[in-house]
Design a protein around this motif. Structure first.
Motif, PDB file in Angstrom:
ATOM      1  N   LEU A  13       0.828  -1.193   0.000  1.00 11.91           N
ATOM      2  CA  LEU A  13       0.000   0.000   0.000  1.00 11.91           C
ATOM      3  C   LEU A  13       0.866   1.249   0.000  1.00 11.91           C
ATOM      4  CD1 LEU A  13      -2.594  -1.033   2.729  1.00 11.91           C
ATOM      5  CD2 LEU A  13      -2.842  -1.218   0.267  1.00 11.91           C
ATOM      6  N   SER A  14       0.319   2.320  -0.551  1.00 12.81           N
ATOM      7  CA  SER A  14       1.013   3.602  -0.439  1.00 12.81           C
ATOM      8  C   SER A  14       0.939   4.054   1.017  1.00 12.81           C
ATOM      9  CB  SER A  14       0.341   4.649  -1.338  1.00 12.81           C
ATOM     10  OG  SER A  14      -0.913   5.033  -0.786  1.00 12.81           O
ATOM     11  N   GLY A  15       1.715   5.060   1.392  1.00 10.11           N
ATOM     12  CA  GLY A  15       1.690   5.576   2.755  1.00 10.11           C
ATOM     13  C   GLY A  15       0.309   6.023   3.174  1.00 10.11           C
ATOM     14  N   ALA A  16      -0.375   6.751   2.281  1.00 11.42           N
ATOM     15  CA  ALA A  16      -1.715   7.242   2.604  1.00 11.42           C
ATOM     16  C   ALA A  16      -2.685   6.083   2.786  1.00 11.42           C
ATOM     17  CB  ALA A  16      -2.212   8.188   1.519  1.00 11.42           C
ATOM     18  N   GLN A  17      -2.609   5.094   1.892  1.00  8.49           N
ATOM     19  CA  GLN A  17      -3.502   3.938   1.998  1.00  8.49           C
ATOM     20  C   GLN A  17      -3.232   3.166   3.287  1.00  8.49           C
ATOM     21  OE1 GLN A  17      -2.267   2.171  -1.676  1.00  8.49           O
ATOM     22  NE2 GLN A  17      -4.170   2.731  -2.733  1.00  8.49           N
TER      23      GLN A  17
END
Length: 166
Positions: free
Chosen positions: A4-8
Protein backbone atom coordinates in the motif's frame (compact mmCIF):
# COMPACT_ATOMS: atom_id res chain seq x y z
CA UNK A 1 -0.04 -3.60 4.16
CA UNK A 2 3.39 -3.77 2.49
CA UNK A 3 1.98 -3.08 -1.00
CA UNK A 4 0.00 0.00 0.00
CA UNK A 5 1.01 3.60 -0.44
CA UNK A 6 1.69 5.58 2.75
CA UNK A 7 -1.72 7.24 2.60
CA UNK A 8 -3.50 3.94 2.00
CA UNK A 9 -1.59 2.28 4.83
CA UNK A 10 -2.39 5.10 7.23
CA UNK A 11 -6.08 5.00 6.35
CA UNK A 12 -6.23 1.23 6.69
CA UNK A 13 -4.47 1.34 10.08
CA UNK A 14 -6.84 4.09 11.21
CA UNK A 15 -9.81 1.99 10.08
CA UNK A 16 -8.53 -1.09 11.94
CA UNK A 17 -8.06 0.88 15.15
CA UNK A 18 -11.50 2.51 14.88
CA UNK A 19 -13.20 -0.85 14.46
CA UNK A 20 -11.35 -2.64 17.24
CA UNK A 21 -13.99 -4.27 19.44
CA UNK A 22 -13.08 -2.95 22.89
CA UNK A 23 -16.00 -4.75 24.49
CA UNK A 24 -13.99 -7.99 24.09
CA UNK A 25 -11.24 -6.43 26.20
CA UNK A 26 -13.42 -4.62 28.72
CA UNK A 27 -16.18 -7.25 28.84
CA UNK A 28 -19.36 -5.40 27.95
CA UNK A 29 -18.06 -1.84 28.19
CA UNK A 30 -17.85 -0.21 24.76
CA UNK A 31 -15.05 2.15 23.75
CA UNK A 32 -17.19 5.31 24.10
CA UNK A 33 -18.48 4.13 27.47
CA UNK A 34 -14.95 3.36 28.67
CA UNK A 35 -13.69 6.76 27.55
CA UNK A 36 -16.53 8.53 29.37
CA UNK A 37 -16.02 6.48 32.54
CA UNK A 38 -12.29 7.24 32.39
CA UNK A 39 -12.85 10.98 31.93
CA UNK A 40 -15.30 11.05 34.85
CA UNK A 41 -12.94 9.05 37.06
CA UNK A 42 -9.98 11.30 36.22
CA UNK A 43 -12.05 14.44 36.80
CA UNK A 44 -13.08 13.15 40.23
CA UNK A 45 -9.44 12.37 41.07
CA UNK A 46 -8.33 15.86 40.01
CA UNK A 47 -11.27 17.76 41.60
CA UNK A 48 -12.64 15.47 44.35
CA UNK A 49 -14.89 18.10 45.93
CA UNK A 50 -16.62 19.14 42.70
CA UNK A 51 -20.23 18.33 41.87
CA UNK A 52 -18.98 16.63 38.73
CA UNK A 53 -18.07 17.79 35.24
CA UNK A 54 -20.38 19.74 32.95
CA UNK A 55 -21.76 17.76 30.00
CA UNK A 56 -20.37 20.42 27.65
CA UNK A 57 -16.88 20.18 29.21
CA UNK A 58 -16.98 16.38 28.98
CA UNK A 59 -17.95 16.57 25.31
CA UNK A 60 -15.17 19.06 24.66
CA UNK A 61 -12.60 16.93 26.47
CA UNK A 62 -13.57 13.88 24.44
CA UNK A 63 -14.00 15.86 21.19
CA UNK A 64 -17.64 14.78 20.92
CA UNK A 65 -20.65 16.98 20.25
CA UNK A 66 -22.98 17.75 23.15
CA UNK A 67 -25.83 15.92 21.39
CA UNK A 68 -23.69 12.79 20.93
CA UNK A 69 -22.36 12.87 24.49
CA UNK A 70 -25.93 13.33 25.78
CA UNK A 71 -27.05 10.17 23.95
CA UNK A 72 -24.14 8.21 25.41
CA UNK A 73 -24.81 9.59 28.89
CA UNK A 74 -28.46 8.56 28.66
CA UNK A 75 -27.36 4.94 28.14
CA UNK A 76 -24.89 5.11 31.04
CA UNK A 77 -27.55 6.65 33.26
CA UNK A 78 -29.99 3.84 32.39
CA UNK A 79 -27.29 1.33 33.38
CA UNK A 80 -26.86 3.15 36.69
CA UNK A 81 -23.21 4.01 36.01
CA UNK A 82 -23.55 7.82 36.11
CA UNK A 83 -25.67 10.46 37.75
CA UNK A 84 -26.68 13.70 36.02
CA UNK A 85 -27.54 16.68 38.21
CA UNK A 86 -28.85 20.06 37.05
CA UNK A 87 -26.63 22.93 38.19
CA UNK A 88 -28.61 24.94 40.77
CA UNK A 89 -26.85 28.16 39.68
CA UNK A 90 -27.48 27.67 35.96
CA UNK A 91 -30.35 25.35 35.07
CA UNK A 92 -29.07 25.06 31.49
CA UNK A 93 -25.97 23.22 32.72
CA UNK A 94 -25.81 19.64 33.93
CA UNK A 95 -23.12 17.98 36.04
CA UNK A 96 -22.15 14.36 35.48
CA UNK A 97 -20.56 12.06 38.06
CA UNK A 98 -19.89 8.36 38.41
CA UNK A 99 -22.11 6.36 40.72
CA UNK A 100 -20.56 3.74 43.02
CA UNK A 101 -21.56 1.13 40.44
CA UNK A 102 -20.01 3.23 37.67
CA UNK A 103 -16.75 3.49 39.62
CA UNK A 104 -16.69 -0.30 40.12
CA UNK A 105 -17.38 -0.84 36.40
CA UNK A 106 -14.59 1.63 35.57
CA UNK A 107 -12.12 -0.09 37.94
CA UNK A 108 -12.87 -3.52 36.44
CA UNK A 109 -12.68 -2.27 32.83
CA UNK A 110 -9.52 -0.31 33.60
CA UNK A 111 -7.80 -3.41 35.01
CA UNK A 112 -8.87 -5.43 31.97
CA UNK A 113 -7.54 -2.71 29.66
CA UNK A 114 -4.23 -2.52 31.56
CA UNK A 115 -3.84 -6.30 31.44
CA UNK A 116 -4.57 -6.35 27.70
CA UNK A 117 -2.15 -3.47 27.12
CA UNK A 118 0.55 -5.21 29.14
CA UNK A 119 0.16 -8.32 26.99
CA UNK A 120 0.73 -6.22 23.87
CA UNK A 121 3.78 -4.53 25.45
CA UNK A 122 5.15 -7.90 26.54
CA UNK A 123 4.76 -9.32 23.02
CA UNK A 124 6.66 -6.40 21.46
CA UNK A 125 9.03 -5.54 24.28
CA UNK A 126 8.86 -2.28 26.24
CA UNK A 127 11.49 -0.43 24.18
CA UNK A 128 10.00 -1.37 20.81
CA UNK A 129 6.49 -0.55 22.03
CA UNK A 130 7.58 2.92 23.18
CA UNK A 131 9.35 3.53 19.86
CA UNK A 132 6.25 2.53 17.91
CA UNK A 133 4.01 4.64 20.15
CA UNK A 134 6.28 7.66 19.74
CA UNK A 135 6.36 7.17 15.97
CA UNK A 136 2.57 6.83 15.86
CA UNK A 137 2.20 10.04 17.89
CA UNK A 138 4.53 11.87 15.52
CA UNK A 139 2.66 10.54 12.49
CA UNK A 140 -0.71 11.46 14.02
CA UNK A 141 0.44 15.02 14.75
CA UNK A 142 1.78 15.41 11.21
CA UNK A 143 -1.55 14.31 9.70
CA UNK A 144 -3.47 16.48 12.16
CA UNK A 145 -1.27 19.51 11.33
CA UNK A 146 -1.66 18.93 7.60
CA UNK A 147 -5.43 18.63 7.96
CA UNK A 148 -5.56 21.76 10.12
CA UNK A 149 -3.57 23.65 7.53
CA UNK A 150 -5.83 22.37 4.78
CA UNK A 151 -9.05 23.46 6.43
CA UNK A 152 -7.66 26.38 8.42
CA UNK A 153 -8.44 24.93 11.82
CA UNK A 154 -6.37 25.29 14.93
CA UNK A 155 -4.92 22.02 16.08
CA UNK A 156 -6.65 20.39 19.02
CA UNK A 157 -4.58 19.10 21.86
CA UNK A 158 -3.28 15.76 20.65
CA UNK A 159 -2.00 12.87 22.68
CA UNK A 160 1.49 12.68 24.08
CA UNK A 161 3.72 9.76 24.90
CA UNK A 162 4.49 9.41 28.59
CA UNK A 163 7.03 7.30 30.41
CA UNK A 164 6.44 3.58 30.75
CA UNK A 165 4.02 2.52 33.42
CA UNK A 166 2.14 5.82 33.37
Amino acid sequence: MENLSGAQGFLLLHQHLRHMDWSKITKGVTQPEYLILTALHVHHQEVPDSQGIYVSALGEELSVSVSMISKLLRVLEEKGWILRTVDKNSRRNTFVTLTELGERIYQTASKEMKDFHQGVVDSLGQERFMQLLSSAATLFRAYEDALSELVGLTRRAGFRVVAAGA
